[in-house]
Design a protein around this motif. Sequence first.
Motif, mmCIF file in Angstrom:
data_model
loop_
_atom_site.group_PDB
_atom_site.id
_atom_site.type_symbol
_atom_site.label_atom_id
_atom_site.label_comp_id
_atom_site.label_asym_id
_atom_site.label_seq_id
_atom_site.Cartn_x
_atom_site.Cartn_y
_atom_site.Cartn_z
ATOM 1 N N PRO A 75 8.700 -14.970 17.053
ATOM 2 C CA PRO A 75 10.046 -14.661 16.537
ATOM 3 C C PRO A 75 10.423 -15.461 15.295
ATOM 4 O O PRO A 75 11.478 -15.220 14.704
ATOM 5 C CB PRO A 75 10.955 -15.030 17.722
ATOM 6 N N HIS A 76 9.571 -16.402 14.898
ATOM 7 C CA HIS A 76 9.866 -17.247 13.740
ATOM 8 C C HIS A 76 9.139 -16.766 12.485
ATOM 9 O O HIS A 76 9.103 -17.476 11.476
ATOM 10 C CB HIS A 76 9.508 -18.698 14.047
ATOM 11 N N ILE A 77 8.568 -15.566 12.557
ATOM 12 C CA ILE A 77 7.917 -14.936 11.413
ATOM 13 C C ILE A 77 8.580 -13.575 11.198
ATOM 14 O O ILE A 77 8.878 -12.870 12.165
ATOM 15 C CB ILE A 77 6.403 -14.768 11.661
ATOM 16 N N ILE A 78 8.814 -13.223 9.933
ATOM 17 C CA ILE A 78 9.431 -11.930 9.623
ATOM 18 C C ILE A 78 8.666 -10.810 10.336
ATOM 19 O O ILE A 78 7.443 -10.766 10.325
ATOM 20 C CB ILE A 78 9.447 -11.704 8.094
ATOM 21 N N ARG A 79 9.409 -9.881 10.942
ATOM 22 C CA ARG A 79 8.816 -8.844 11.789
ATOM 23 C C ARG A 79 8.308 -7.663 10.983
ATOM 24 O O ARG A 79 8.958 -7.178 10.058
ATOM 25 C CB ARG A 79 9.867 -8.380 12.803
ATOM 26 N N TYR A 80 7.122 -7.196 11.345
ATOM 27 C CA TYR A 80 6.519 -6.005 10.741
ATOM 28 C C TYR A 80 7.083 -4.758 11.411
ATOM 29 O O TYR A 80 7.212 -4.701 12.630
ATOM 30 C CB TYR A 80 4.995 -6.074 10.928
ATOM 31 N N LEU A 81 7.419 -3.736 10.597
ATOM 32 C CA LEU A 81 8.051 -2.524 11.133
ATOM 33 C C LEU A 81 7.225 -1.250 10.940
ATOM 34 O O LEU A 81 7.564 -0.214 11.497
ATOM 35 C CB LEU A 81 9.425 -2.321 10.498
ATOM 36 N N GLY A 82 6.165 -1.314 10.146
ATOM 37 C CA GLY A 82 5.342 -0.130 9.963
ATOM 38 C C GLY A 82 4.858 0.031 8.534
ATOM 39 O O GLY A 82 5.070 -0.841 7.685
ATOM 40 N N CYS A 83 4.190 1.147 8.256
ATOM 41 C CA CYS A 83 3.673 1.391 6.914
ATOM 42 C C CYS A 83 3.554 2.891 6.667
ATOM 43 O O CYS A 83 3.593 3.692 7.607
ATOM 44 C CB CYS A 83 2.321 0.720 6.725
ATOM 45 N N ASP A 84 3.424 3.256 5.398
ATOM 46 C CA ASP A 84 3.163 4.648 5.048
ATOM 47 C C ASP A 84 2.662 4.718 3.609
ATOM 48 O O ASP A 84 2.500 3.697 2.934
ATOM 49 C CB ASP A 84 4.395 5.528 5.257
ATOM 50 N N CYS A 85 2.406 5.927 3.153
ATOM 51 C CA CYS A 85 2.040 6.181 1.759
ATOM 52 C C CYS A 85 3.005 7.217 1.196
ATOM 53 O O CYS A 85 3.413 8.141 1.911
ATOM 54 C CB CYS A 85 0.608 6.708 1.656
ATOM 55 N N THR A 86 3.365 7.068 -0.063
ATOM 56 C CA THR A 86 4.290 8.009 -0.697
ATOM 57 C C THR A 86 3.811 8.353 -2.103
ATOM 58 O O THR A 86 3.044 7.592 -2.712
ATOM 59 C CB THR A 86 5.704 7.407 -0.810
ATOM 60 N N TYR A 87 4.272 9.486 -2.594
ATOM 61 C CA TYR A 87 4.092 9.854 -3.999
ATOM 62 C C TYR A 87 5.449 9.718 -4.680
ATOM 63 O O TYR A 87 6.433 10.327 -4.258
ATOM 64 C CB TYR A 87 3.586 11.290 -4.119
ATOM 65 N N GLU A 88 5.501 8.914 -5.720
ATOM 66 C CA GLU A 88 6.732 8.699 -6.467
ATOM 67 C C GLU A 88 6.416 8.741 -7.953
ATOM 68 O O GLU A 88 5.589 7.969 -8.425
ATOM 69 C CB GLU A 88 7.372 7.361 -6.082
ATOM 70 N N GLU A 89 7.046 9.665 -8.654
ATOM 71 C CA GLU A 89 6.819 9.837 -10.088
ATOM 72 C C GLU A 89 5.327 10.015 -10.389
ATOM 73 O O GLU A 89 4.762 9.351 -11.268
ATOM 74 C CB GLU A 89 7.405 8.656 -10.872
ATOM 75 N N ASP A 90 4.687 10.877 -9.597
ATOM 76 C CA ASP A 90 3.270 11.232 -9.764
ATOM 77 C C ASP A 90 2.322 10.055 -9.522
ATOM 78 O O ASP A 90 1.166 10.082 -9.950
ATOM 79 C CB ASP A 90 3.004 11.804 -11.173
ATOM 80 N N GLU A 91 2.804 9.021 -8.861
ATOM 81 C CA GLU A 91 1.960 7.874 -8.529
ATOM 82 C C GLU A 91 1.957 7.683 -7.015
ATOM 83 O O GLU A 91 2.994 7.807 -6.357
ATOM 84 C CB GLU A 91 2.506 6.614 -9.205
#
Length: 293
Positions: A75-91
């Motif tokens: 609980p003393h480390i920032i918690r991970y919530l997940g991940c994904d991939c996105t396309y933004e401005e053709d990148e």
Amino acid sequence: MGESKPESMKLWERGRKLGAGGYGFVSLAHPLAGHPLFLPDSSLQVVMAVKSAKYATSSSLLRERYLFKKFSDCPHIIRYLGCDCTYEEDERFRNIFMQYAAGGSLHDRIKSAASRGTRISEIEARDVTECVLHGLRFIHSMGYVHCDIKTDNILFVKGKAKIGDLGATIKVGKYPGKIIGTRNYMAPESFQSGDYSSKADIWGLGCCLFEMITGVKKWRHMKEDEIHKIIERSRMSDKAQLFWRKCMVEDPEQRWDADMLLQHPFIVDHPPPSTTAKQVSKIMPASSNVEEA
């Protein structure tokens, strides 16, 4: 929330940018309808932090994601919530989501106090130090070294300090001779020979403690009598001084570890119940030696 197909990623929107570095950049992220963290009542809406990098150069994010998941029980480390991939401005981007530290960083608190001509109280400095020690003990028990304990990487969530940014974290002994971290917080053995054991993190914590209580960051090349004057002006208690010196032992073999420091009187001897909140939170005036982090 696992890694999802780009076309399905309409479940969150990117907010303002919080920072950037060699890894990419960090922004606020707001869950939208359909996201597992979305709440219908907008007044209760969750805000996340999202660290993003271009997909082709996102290997460091994958590594950090692995570490956040590995340390998720602490609980003393920032918690991970997940991940994904996105396309933004053709990148194409890879994104990892983390608990948002709405309270900002320790760097922010020290800077804010200095702007008001004050410093963080020793009581608060002790509380922050104890939280970070618990986080470090967990990281070290897993065979890792954070390698970049500094005021920027100590974050506040609901008033409690947490360790953030695992981008420099390594397995003990994995990169011998490689210089990692931020020089003002690096242990002597680290910037001299690239040696990183758990004791390197303890040195960094000692630097943070000194900066919290005295307001002074660049003290390492000062003479002992100059350092002593800074300590006197800050009215640092004897317990705090003794604790700090256990963190700053030049020989890492003799430097105390997290377990030992958690038993130090500076940590375990809390003020008596009769102490008023006003007395506990009192902040001493800053000297002319205060430096911004």
